[in-house]
Design a protein around this motif. Structure first.
Motif: not given
Length: 316
Positions: A1-2, A218-219, A226-227, A255-257
């Protein structure tokens, strides 16, 4: 999510940035809400904005009012909601003598009726969040909120008890579940810092991590996002105004999906847009998934004083 973060550049100018990954069947787009805008709370009454708002939102199906996910008002106060499942506690019914709101309307109350974070905190204990449906939604959404203003004052509000309180966010980063305290403890653990409390040692460890070019997580998990974002934000030398927008967009891209076309009929859970809010300039930068161009929309004094109806911008 965001994923979201606050940031202050070398001149002291504050920013707010985020990815919007929330699944929905109606498109997210920039939206302007004027002064005096009557908005439905999802309860038995409406409220009215005192300040103009510009941010990211959408028009739910079969509902005539805009649902805002983030934004800035004409006074330079910014607010954004992020998902917090399995941790929130809402009231089941309205409470007399309080400001009753559904979670979806909390941003409108923050930005429509306040000029600073301090202004919001003064009113916060009077707010009751009620677990009622809003608009065309089919569920009551669990949220926590990140707020910041032109002074650099930044807090997170997490409704983990029915009495709302705020906490300073020393990392400047927020994603979804878990709560902020758990995120900070996870960050320390990843960096090899003893204890669960954020400290100067956490910042030093993040700087050393990047200096040594050690791998970042990653992921799609909120803890990993967050990290990764926190290490970037804490470990990178303070950016100049010219560096802020491309750097923050780059961090958010990491960190975008991803959008997977063959899955769209099953899920809209991908990054719909990235945005950066320049609090000092009262400007909203919006980058939708299907475009490599950033749209820059200022919230001007003319808009605030002469635009009297909502304006919904195109999604691209």
């Amino acid at each position: 999510m965001c994923t979201s973060l606050t940031y202050t550049d070398t001149t002291g100018q504050p920013y707010f940035a985020r990815t919007m990954d929330f699944p929905t069947t109606t498109p997210w787009r920039p939206i302007f809400l004027p002064r005096g805008y009557s908005w439905p709370t999802g309860l038995s009454f409406t409220r009215q904005t005192r300040y103009a708002i510009l941010g990211g939102g959408r028009l739910p199906q079969n509902f005539a009012s805009c649902l805002m996910a983030d934004g800035i008002n004409e006074a330079g106060l910014a607010c954004a909601e992020l998902y917090l499942p399995h941790a929130v506690h809402y009231h089941s019914d309205e409470q007399p003598g309080t400001v009753n709101l559904t979670p979806q309307g909390f941003i409108n109350w923050v930005l429509g009726e306040h000029t600073s974070v301090t202004d919001v905190l003064t009113d916060l204990a009077n707010v009751t969040l009620v677990a009622k449906l809003w608009g065309g939604d089919d569920q009551v959404y669990p949220f926590h909120w990140s707020l910041c203003d032109r002074s650099g004052h930044s807090v997170v509000i997490e409704p983990t008890t029915k009495l709302l309180t705020a906490q300073v966010n020393p990392s400047g980063v927020l994603t979804n579940t878990p709560v902020l305290a758990r995120h900070l403890a996870n960050l320390n653990h990843y960096l090899g810092v003893t204890g669960s409390q954020f400290s100067a040692t956490t910042v030093s460890a993040a700087k050393n991590w990047l200096k040594q070019q050690r791998p970042l997580p990653t992921g799609p998990l909120p803890t990993d996002r967050f990290i990764r974002t926190a290490i970037h934000r804490l470990g990178t030398a303070t950016l100049t105004p010219e560096q802020v927008k491309p750097t923050l967009l780059s961090w958010l891209a990491e960190v975008s999906l991803p959008y997977v076309p063959e899955r769209e009929s099953l899920s809209h859970n991908y990054t719909h847009y990235r945005s950066i809010i320049d609090l000092q300039a009262t400007t909203y930068h919006f980058m939708p998934r299907h475009s490599a161009q950033v749209r820059t929309i200022p919230l001007t004094k003319t808009m605030s004083t002469t635009w009297h109806v909502p304006f919904i911008y195109r999604a691209n």
